[in-house]
Design a protein around this motif. Structure first.
Motif, PDB file in Angstrom:
ATOM      1  N   ASP A   1       3.832  -8.486  -7.097  1.00 40.46           N
ATOM      2  CA  ASP A   1       2.442  -9.236  -6.779  1.00 40.46           C
ATOM      3  C   ASP A   1       1.366  -8.270  -6.064  1.00 40.46           C
ATOM      4  N   ARG A   2       0.152  -8.625  -5.859  1.00 36.82           N
ATOM      5  CA  ARG A   2      -0.717  -7.796  -5.239  1.00 36.82           C
ATOM      6  C   ARG A   2      -0.097  -7.248  -3.868  1.00 36.82           C
TER       7      ARG A   2
ATOM      8  N   ILE B   1       1.989  -4.246  -3.223  1.00 32.05           N
ATOM      9  CA  ILE B   1       1.709  -2.911  -3.801  1.00 32.05           C
ATOM     10  C   ILE B   1       1.539  -2.017  -2.474  1.00 32.05           C
TER      11      ILE B   1
ATOM     12  N   GLY C   1       2.225 -13.666  -9.121  1.00 38.54           N
ATOM     13  CA  GLY C   1       1.873 -12.483  -9.655  1.00 38.54           C
ATOM     14  C   GLY C   1       3.006 -11.572 -10.026  1.00 38.54           C
TER      15      GLY C   1
ATOM     16  N   ALA D   1       1.842  -2.968 -11.272  1.00 38.39           N
ATOM     17  CA  ALA D   1       1.108  -3.876 -10.131  1.00 38.39           C
ATOM     18  C   ALA D   1       0.322  -4.780 -10.901  1.00 38.39           C
ATOM     19  N   GLU D   2       0.360  -5.976 -10.133  1.00 39.09           N
ATOM     20  CA  GLU D   2      -0.602  -7.143 -10.878  1.00 39.09           C
ATOM     21  C   GLU D   2      -1.865  -6.406 -10.932  1.00 39.09           C
TER      22      GLU D   2
ATOM     23  N   LYS E   1      -3.142  -4.024 -12.650  1.00 34.59           N
ATOM     24  CA  LYS E   1      -3.189  -2.617 -12.858  1.00 34.59           C
ATOM     25  C   LYS E   1      -2.575  -2.061 -14.125  1.00 34.59           C
TER      26      LYS E   1
END
Length: 181
Positions: free
Chosen positions: A97-98, A101, A119, A136-137, A139
């Motif tokens: 999830d964000r 990151i 996420g 990554a969520e 990306k």
């Protein structure tokens, strides 16, 4: 793993015999069947394959001064992120999830809640101690390559502790070293 990796870390570089080269190619082909069509281009039989040994039982596979794969001890060979960005479908993938990151970018291991939150996405088929690509969520490209500490089912059910060891991430020492010159 590669947080402060540089050319000074290299202990030895050896061009390997044809038999060792075949064994490396075979183990990579078994681990990543999606690479079978391009493996001849990546690891050509005629060009020299160099094995670079580094501290902490780390081994890099280098062709034409470009690091393509690495392994720790006798574990499976894992592609570098540059190679994974060229061929994104060769590995099983997890998505964080964000919120995770920035921690992944600083080299932290991936915790179970970052993979199981709304996420995050898990590939249910992944077993324990297998290499995975970490996305990554929101990306497109992978931000890390990890080694699972437990299976995807266990990550989902336990939801505590470290789920994936972060081996190689964007902007670490191996990422910054495009070529070994």
């Amino acid at each position: 793993m590669f947080k402060k990796f540089s050319l000074e870390e290299i202990s030895s570089q050896n061009q390997v015999k044809a038999s060792v080269q075949r064994r490396i190619r075979q183990s990579i082909q078994e681990e990543y069947p999606g690479l079978e069509t391009v493996l001849e281009d990546l690891l050509p039989k005629k060009s020299p394959l160099i094995v670079v040994k580094c501290p902490n039982h780390l081994t890099l596979v280098v062709v034409n001064n470009v690091p393509l794969f690495f392994c720790i001890r006798d574990g499976p060979y894992m592609p570098t992120l540059r190679l994974l960005h060229q061929y994104p479908n060769i590995m099983k993938r997890f998505q964080v999830d964000r919120g995770a990151i920035k921690f992944v970018f600083s080299g932290a291991n991936i915790m179970c809640p970052g993979l199981t939150s709304p996420g995050g996405v898990l590939d249910e088929e992944v077993e324990a101690e297998r290499p995975v690509a970490i996305y990554a969520e929101g990306k497109q490209h992978a931000l890390a390559i990890g080694f699972t500490k437990m299976s995807a089912k266990d990550i989902k059910s336990i939801n505590k502790g470290i789920g994936v060891d972060n081996m190689h991430y964007l902007n670490d020492g191996l990422w910054k070293m495009e070529r070994l010159d």
